[in-house]
Structure formats: structure tokens, C-alpha cells
Motif scaffolding. Structure first.
Motif, PDB file in Angstrom:
ATOM      1  N   ASP A 333       0.881  -1.175   0.000  1.00  0.00           N
ATOM      2  CA  ASP A 333       0.000   0.000   0.000  1.00  0.00           C
ATOM      3  C   ASP A 333       0.920   1.228   0.000  1.00  0.00           C
ATOM      4  OD1 ASP A 333      -1.972   1.856   0.246  1.00  0.00           O
ATOM      5  OD2 ASP A 333      -2.455   1.406   2.344  1.00  0.00           O
ATOM      6  N   ILE A 334       1.371   1.587  -1.192  1.00  0.00           N
ATOM      7  CA  ILE A 334       2.434   2.581  -1.304  1.00  0.00           C
ATOM      8  C   ILE A 334       1.935   3.787  -2.089  1.00  0.00           C
ATOM      9  CG2 ILE A 334       4.748   3.025  -2.200  1.00  0.00           C
ATOM     10  CD1 ILE A 334       5.310   0.051  -1.832  1.00  0.00           C
ATOM     11  N   SER A 335       2.082   4.936  -1.513  1.00  0.00           N
ATOM     12  CA  SER A 335       1.814   6.197  -2.193  1.00  0.00           C
ATOM     13  C   SER A 335       3.159   6.876  -2.475  1.00  0.00           C
ATOM     14  CB  SER A 335       0.920   7.101  -1.342  1.00  0.00           C
ATOM     15  OG  SER A 335       1.488   7.285  -0.044  1.00  0.00           O
ATOM     16  N   VAL A 336       3.114   8.063  -3.030  1.00  0.00           N
ATOM     17  CA  VAL A 336       4.349   8.782  -3.362  1.00  0.00           C
ATOM     18  C   VAL A 336       4.433  10.051  -2.524  1.00  0.00           C
ATOM     19  CG1 VAL A 336       5.689   9.882  -5.193  1.00  0.00           C
ATOM     20  CG2 VAL A 336       4.326   7.845  -5.692  1.00  0.00           C
ATOM     21  N   LYS A 337       5.583  10.254  -1.950  1.00  0.00           N
ATOM     22  CA  LYS A 337       5.815  11.436  -1.127  1.00  0.00           C
ATOM     23  C   LYS A 337       5.649  12.712  -1.967  1.00  0.00           C
ATOM     24  CE  LYS A 337       9.589  13.701   1.383  1.00  0.00           C
ATOM     25  NZ  LYS A 337      11.033  13.632   1.704  1.00  0.00           N
ATOM     26  N   PRO A 338       4.989  13.732  -1.452  1.00  0.00           N
ATOM     27  CA  PRO A 338       4.875  14.995  -2.200  1.00  0.00           C
ATOM     28  C   PRO A 338       6.257  15.554  -2.543  1.00  0.00           C
ATOM     29  CG  PRO A 338       3.391  14.997  -0.307  1.00  0.00           C
ATOM     30  CD  PRO A 338       4.260  13.786  -0.173  1.00  0.00           C
ATOM     31  N   ALA A 339       6.333  16.168  -3.700  1.00  0.00           N
ATOM     32  CA  ALA A 339       7.618  16.711  -4.153  1.00  0.00           C
ATOM     33  C   ALA A 339       8.137  17.769  -3.188  1.00  0.00           C
ATOM     34  CB  ALA A 339       7.459  17.303  -5.547  1.00  0.00           C
ATOM     35  N   VAL A 340       9.449  17.731  -2.973  1.00  0.00           N
ATOM     36  CA  VAL A 340      10.093  18.690  -2.076  1.00  0.00           C
ATOM     37  C   VAL A 340      10.510  19.917  -2.892  1.00  0.00           C
ATOM     38  CG1 VAL A 340      11.923  18.995  -0.371  1.00  0.00           C
ATOM     39  CG2 VAL A 340      10.911  16.742  -0.731  1.00  0.00           C
ATOM     40  N   ALA A 341      10.569  21.058  -2.243  1.00  0.00           N
ATOM     41  CA  ALA A 341      10.901  22.312  -2.916  1.00  0.00           C
ATOM     42  C   ALA A 341      12.285  22.242  -3.566  1.00  0.00           C
ATOM     43  CB  ALA A 341      10.852  23.465  -1.916  1.00  0.00           C
ATOM     44  N   PRO A 342      12.443  22.825  -4.766  1.00  0.00           N
ATOM     45  CA  PRO A 342      13.743  22.830  -5.447  1.00  0.00           C
ATOM     46  C   PRO A 342      14.801  23.590  -4.641  1.00  0.00           C
ATOM     47  CG  PRO A 342      11.971  23.451  -6.946  1.00  0.00           C
ATOM     48  CD  PRO A 342      11.388  23.471  -5.561  1.00  0.00           C
ATOM     49  N   VAL A 343      16.057  23.243  -4.901  1.00  0.00           N
ATOM     50  CA  VAL A 343      17.175  23.928  -4.250  1.00  0.00           C
ATOM     51  C   VAL A 343      18.181  24.322  -5.324  1.00  0.00           C
ATOM     52  CG1 VAL A 343      16.886  22.749  -2.044  1.00  0.00           C
ATOM     53  CG2 VAL A 343      18.334  21.734  -3.823  1.00  0.00           C
ATOM     54  N   ASP A 344      19.093  25.244  -5.002  1.00  0.00           N
ATOM     55  CA  ASP A 344      20.103  25.645  -5.977  1.00  0.00           C
ATOM     56  C   ASP A 344      21.242  24.630  -5.999  1.00  0.00           C
ATOM     57  OD1 ASP A 344      21.772  26.158  -3.789  1.00  0.00           O
ATOM     58  OD2 ASP A 344      21.313  28.299  -3.758  1.00  0.00           O
ATOM     59  N   ALA A 345      22.181  24.857  -6.897  1.00  0.00           N
ATOM     60  CA  ALA A 345      23.254  23.889  -7.109  1.00  0.00           C
ATOM     61  C   ALA A 345      24.120  23.698  -5.869  1.00  0.00           C
ATOM     62  CB  ALA A 345      24.122  24.340  -8.302  1.00  0.00           C
ATOM     63  N   THR A 346      24.345  24.777  -5.106  1.00  0.00           N
ATOM     64  CA  THR A 346      25.189  24.664  -3.906  1.00  0.00           C
ATOM     65  C   THR A 346      24.548  23.762  -2.861  1.00  0.00           C
ATOM     66  OG1 THR A 346      26.070  26.880  -4.293  1.00  0.00           O
ATOM     67  CG2 THR A 346      26.315  25.967  -2.067  1.00  0.00           C
ATOM     68  N   VAL A 347      23.263  23.979  -2.599  1.00  0.00           N
ATOM     69  CA  VAL A 347      22.555  23.127  -1.629  1.00  0.00           C
ATOM     70  C   VAL A 347      22.469  21.702  -2.140  1.00  0.00           C
ATOM     71  CG1 VAL A 347      20.367  22.750  -0.434  1.00  0.00           C
ATOM     72  CG2 VAL A 347      21.261  25.080  -0.719  1.00  0.00           C
ATOM     73  N   CYS A 348      22.245  21.564  -3.448  1.00  0.00           N
ATOM     74  CA  CYS A 348      22.178  20.224  -4.033  1.00  0.00           C
ATOM     75  C   CYS A 348      23.486  19.458  -3.800  1.00  0.00           C
ATOM     76  CB  CYS A 348      21.886  20.350  -5.529  1.00  0.00           C
ATOM     77  SG  CYS A 348      21.445  18.790  -6.324  1.00  0.00           S
ATOM     78  N   GLN A 349      24.613  20.129  -4.025  1.00  0.00           N
ATOM     79  CA  GLN A 349      25.910  19.503  -3.796  1.00  0.00           C
ATOM     80  C   GLN A 349      26.070  19.111  -2.321  1.00  0.00           C
ATOM     81  OE1 GLN A 349      28.851  18.840  -6.071  1.00  0.00           O
ATOM     82  NE2 GLN A 349      28.802  17.495  -4.291  1.00  0.00           N
ATOM     83  N   GLN A 350      25.632  19.973  -1.433  1.00  0.00           N
ATOM     84  CA  GLN A 350      25.727  19.670   0.004  1.00  0.00           C
ATOM     85  C   GLN A 350      24.897  18.442   0.368  1.00  0.00           C
ATOM     86  OE1 GLN A 350      24.543  22.937   2.502  1.00  0.00           O
ATOM     87  NE2 GLN A 350      24.760  21.760   4.399  1.00  0.00           N
ATOM     88  N   LEU A 351      23.693  18.341  -0.203  1.00  0.00           N
ATOM     89  CA  LEU A 351      22.829  17.187   0.088  1.00  0.00           C
ATOM     90  C   LEU A 351      23.448  15.887  -0.425  1.00  0.00           C
ATOM     91  CD1 LEU A 351      19.334  18.732  -0.750  1.00  0.00           C
ATOM     92  CD2 LEU A 351      20.265  18.236   1.519  1.00  0.00           C
ATOM     93  N   PHE A 352      24.036  15.923  -1.637  1.00  0.00           N
ATOM     94  CA  PHE A 352      24.714  14.732  -2.168  1.00  0.00           C
ATOM     95  C   PHE A 352      25.874  14.326  -1.266  1.00  0.00           C
ATOM     96  CE2 PHE A 352      23.176  15.846  -6.650  1.00  0.00           C
ATOM     97  CZ  PHE A 352      22.265  14.789  -6.688  1.00  0.00           C
ATOM     98  N   SER A 353      26.652  15.306  -0.855  1.00  0.00           N
ATOM     99  CA  SER A 353      27.829  15.001  -0.028  1.00  0.00           C
ATOM    100  C   SER A 353      27.425  14.413   1.323  1.00  0.00           C
ATOM    101  CB  SER A 353      28.669  16.267   0.170  1.00  0.00           C
ATOM    102  OG  SER A 353      29.126  16.765  -1.070  1.00  0.00           O
ATOM    103  N   GLU A 354      26.351  14.935   1.901  1.00  0.00           N
ATOM    104  CA  GLU A 354      25.882  14.410   3.191  1.00  0.00           C
ATOM    105  C   GLU A 354      25.424  12.969   3.057  1.00  0.00           C
ATOM    106  OE1 GLU A 354      22.876  17.061   4.494  1.00  0.00           O
ATOM    107  OE2 GLU A 354      24.282  18.599   5.233  1.00  0.00           O
ATOM    108  N   LEU A 355      24.674  12.673   2.005  1.00  0.00           N
ATOM    109  CA  LEU A 355      24.181  11.313   1.811  1.00  0.00           C
ATOM    110  C   LEU A 355      25.328  10.331   1.612  1.00  0.00           C
ATOM    111  CD1 LEU A 355      21.103  11.957  -0.512  1.00  0.00           C
ATOM    112  CD2 LEU A 355      21.039  10.914   1.758  1.00  0.00           C
TER     113      LEU A 355
END
Length: 464
Positions: A333-355
Motif C-alpha cells: 500500500d504505497i503512495s508517493v511522497k509529495p515533491a520537495v521544494a527545489p534547491v540551488d546547485a550549492t545546496v544540491c551539492q551539500q545534500l549529495f555530499s551528506e548522503l
């Protein structure tokens, strides 16, 4: 003649008080005698095993009423009263306790009480069984509906007490003795209690046998809850043994990169066949959800929650059941999480590095095949890439120094491409990604230990 009537009329009234006095004297002299005979008759029966005993004395005649549990006991009771000094005659009103054919006794437990019913062979047996029930259950109401009957099998008390010692392991149900046959029905309280009862009843007295065992066990439940707010993965319920327990907790640690694993599992018998083979891939599916719950009950696994993107939801619904052992069922019984707000390239890089700083993408040894344990991490990377749709991303592969340079270079390129393929399959535009391999040329730490080599074997994301 007239004188005679005059004389008699003078003494006749005097007879009345004399009669009263005589009756009173007779009563006052007889009552103590009867009371004494009654007391001594009762004393003569001390130790006799009788029920509903009554003693009535008229003069020196005693009427004895009682229910005896054997002909010998009945005759002995009459003889004992006849032997009492001063007793002239015993009016025998004794009889035998009715015989039960078959001799049936039962103990039934429901949510509020235990009811003892059927037949018991002696008053002492009734008292013993009632006390055994109270002792086993510690304060639960015990209702005594037993009647006294002859015909009990040898060692009846021992068998019934053994059964009552196991009644604490019932949620609800019934134990029955019919002559020397024992029957069991109902629901065990805990996993393993059904087997524990069966093991205890191997010690039934000689001559007793289990005629029917219809006890059921509660469902064998294993549950996992993924809580993104608390960043916890809570394991609860049952596992069959210590080795499966260790395998499941290790799998959880590999598959869930951001959650603290809370282990509340307990070892219990009764697991369905293929338990571990079903639970491990089901954990992998749960790792791909943002939030969710996995419930395994008997041979059915139910997964519910929110996938991180549409493609993941479709893959989980379609794919997990194929990984399950035979006869297992999978429900999603799986739904899809609502889309999260976009981020700029700097924040995107930070999120990749953290993961990727928390855990690396795993591959089969010496190959570019992605380990299924990394599916949850990859879905997090997909979600992050969806948040920066205008950015291009370089996926870089790195190896340790084991092997020759050419082999390491090729392997690093293939692994980087395998990750890009995963991202594209998830629905991301292929033009946004570049797969690059660096072999062993850019180590993070020296390659002089297994730990160092593991650290250098990695995939990196660079947002451009």
C-alpha cells in the motif's frame, strides 16, 4: 355413689400438672442424652470421607444420612455409629455418590475467569484443584462448578493439577479429561506457549494420553517502522533464533543509511518457513520509502508508506513479490511522497555530499553490479537530483589500488555508469549526467589497510 363422684371430681384436676411435670422430666432427661449421642456419633465419623452427612437422634436411635464414595466407606460409617456406646439402633439412610460414566472434568479459561466443571472424585480433590487454579493464575477469578462423582481414573488429581499448571499459558481455551483421555483447545497466550504446553504434558501420569490437541498459536508477527522525523528504524516482534536475529539487524544496518536501528526483537519459536528469506528483501523495499511500516505475519508481508518518487513506487509494487519464497504473499500500500521544494546547485551539492558521507554505494566484489542493499541510498540520491533539475551532475567512480591500473580504471568507469543508469531508469533525463572513472588515482586515504581501501572505493557526485 354420689359421694364417689364428689370425691373423683376433687382429684382429677390434679392429674394435669402431674402429667406436665412428668413430660418435662422425661424431656429434660432425654435431650442431653440425645445431644450426647449425636456428638459422639459425629466424633465416630471423624476421618471418614463422606459428603452431605446428617445425624438425627431420637432416644437412643440414630438416623445417619451421608453420601459415601465407596461401598466400603459407606459400611464403615454405619458400623462406626453402631459401635458408639448407648446407641440402640442405626437407621441407615446412607447412599453412594453417583458414578460418572465417562468421568469428565474440565478447566476453561476466558478473559475474566477460569471455570472448573464436570466431576471431582473427593471433596479434598475439589479443594486441591481450586487451589491449584488460583495458584497458577495469581488472582484470576476461579469458579468452582465441579460436582462429586465416583469413577475417576487412577492418578486423576495428579493429571488435573498438571493441566492447571499450564492454564496460565492460555489466552482462552479449555482442558478436558474424559476418563484417561486429555483434550486441549483454544489459543495460546504467547508464541511458544503451545509447544511449552505440549512438552509439559509429556509428563502426564501413566495411563493418560492426549486424545486431541487443537491449541492454536498467536500469529508470528515481525514489524519494522521507519520514522523519518526521529530518524529511527524500530524492529519489533519475533525472530526464530539468534542467527536470524543477527542477520536481520545486520541487513537493516546496511540498508538504512540515515536511521538509528532500535532493536526490540525477541526470539520465539513458531516462525514460518522461509522467514529470513522473505524479511531481508522486504527490508530492502522499506529502505526505499521515505516513511513506512513493514508487518510480517505468518507467510504474509504488508508494506505501507511513501515512496520517494513515482518510479520507485512502481518498482516496489511490481518487484518485491518475485523475491519472496514460495507460498509467501506480498501486499503493498504505497503512495508517493509529495515533491520537495527545489534547491540551488550549492545546496544540491551539500545534500549529495551528506548522503554519500553516511554510506557508500555498494557493488559486488570486483564487479559493477550494484548491491541491492544500496537501493535506499540510491533512491535518496534520485530524490535529491529531482530537487535541482537545472543542474548537471558528474558521477565519479574510484577504486583502491588492488589490481592493475587498467582494470581499476575500467571498473571505476563501469561502476559510475551503473549509477547513472539507475538514475536514468528512475526517470531523470540522461543528458544531465556524466559517468567518469578515475581508477585508483585519487585516493582519500592511504591504501595500506582494508579500512583505507574500503574508504577509497567510492562513488562521488559533483554538481556542475
Amino acid at each position: 355413689m354420689d359421694g364417689f363422684f364428689k370425691w373423683s371430681s376433687k382429684w382429677w384436676p390434679g392429674l394435669i400438672p402431674l402429667t406436665v411435670l412428668w413430660a418435662f422430666a422425661a424431656w429434660t432427661s432425654t435431650a442431653p442424652l440425645e445431644a450426647d449421642l449425636a456428638d459422639r456419633s459425629a466424633a465416630a465419623l471423624h476421618g471418614a470421607v463422606l459428603d452431605k452427612t446428617t445425624i438425627a437422634v431420637a432416644g437412643r436411635d440414630v438416623s445417619l444420612g451421608a453420601e459415601a464414595f465407596s461401598e466400603q466407606a459407606r459400611s464403615a460409617a454405619v458400623d462406626a455409629v453402631e459401635a458408639v456406646s448407648g446407641v440402640r439402633l442405626v437407621n441407615d439412610a446412607t447412599r453412594l455418590v453417583p458414578e460418572a460414566k465417562p468421568f469428565v472434568w474440565s478447566a476453561e479459561r476466558d478473559v475474566v475467569r477460569v471455570t472448573l466443571a464436570g466431576s471431582a472424585p473427593l471433596p479434598a480433590s475439589k479443594a486441591k484443584l481450586t487451589e491449584a487454579a488460583r495458584g497458577a493464575l495469581g488472582g484470576v477469578e476461579v469458579s468452582d462448578q465441579m460436582k462429586l462423582s465416583r469413577g475417576a481414573p487412577a492418578h486423576f488429581d495428579e493429571a488435573a493439577v498438571l493441566l492447571l499448571g499450564q492454564i496460565v499459558k492460555l489466552k482462552d481455551g479449555k482442558f478436558t479429561i474424559s476418563d484417561s483421555s486429555v483434550s486441549l483447545s483454544g489459543m495460546a497466550r504467547e508464541l511458544g506457549d503451545r509447544e511449552a504446553i505440549a512438552a509439559a504434558l509429556r509428563n502426564l501420569p501413566e495411563g493418560f494420553k492426549i486424545a486431541a490437541n487443537d491449541l492454536k498459536a498467536p500469529p508470528y508477527v515481525f514489524q519494522v517502522n521507519k520514522d523519518p522525523v526521529a530518524s529511527t528504524l524500530t524492529l519489533s516482534g519475533n525472530v526464530p533464533n539468534d542467527s536470524v536475529h543477527a542477520a536481520i539487524t545486520a541487513a537493516a544496518a546496511r540498508k538504512f543509511v540515515s536511521e538509528k536501528v532500535v532493536d526490540n526483537l525477541k526470539t520465539s519459536i513458531g516462525a514460518p518457513g522461509g522467514f529470513a528469506a522473505a524479511v531481508v528483501p522486504a527490508l530492502g523495499a522499506l529502505s526505499r520509502l521515505s516513511t513506512g511500516t513493514l508487518v510480517v505475519s505468518d507467510r504474509e508481508a504488508k508494506l505501507s508508506g511513501d515512496a520517494l518518487y513515482d518510479g520507485a513506487a512502481l518498482q516496489i509494487r511490481a518487484g518485491l513479490g518475485r523475491d519472496f519464497p514460495q507460498y509467501w504473499q506480498f501486499m503493498a500500500d504505497i503512495s508517493v511522497k509529495p515533491a520537495v521544494a527545489p534547491v540551488d546547485a550549492t545546496v544540491c551539492q551539500q545534500l549529495f555530499s551528506e548522503l554519500l558521507g553516511k554510506a557508500g554505494i555498494r557493488f559486488e566484489t570486483g564487479k559493477a553490479d550494484i548491491d541491492p542493499d544500496s537501493a535506499g541510498l540510491l533512491d535518496r540520491l534520485v530524490e535529491t537530483a529531482l530537487r535541482c533539475p537545472a543542474s548537471n551532475i558528474e558521477v565519479a567512480g574510484h577504486t583502491d589500488t588492488d589490481g592493475d591500473d587498467a582494470t581499476n580504471q575500467a571498473l571505476s568507469e563501469k561502476r559510475a555508469q551503473a549509477v547513472v543508469d539507475y538514475l536514468v531508469k528512475a526517470g531523470l533525463p540522461p543528458g544531465r549526467f556524466t559517468a567518469t572513472g578515475f581508477g585508483s588515482t585519487q585516493p582519500l586515504v592511504p591504501n595500506d589497510s582494508d579500512e583505507g581501501k574500503a574508504h577509497n572505493r567510492r562513488i562521488e557526485f559533483k554538481v556542475m
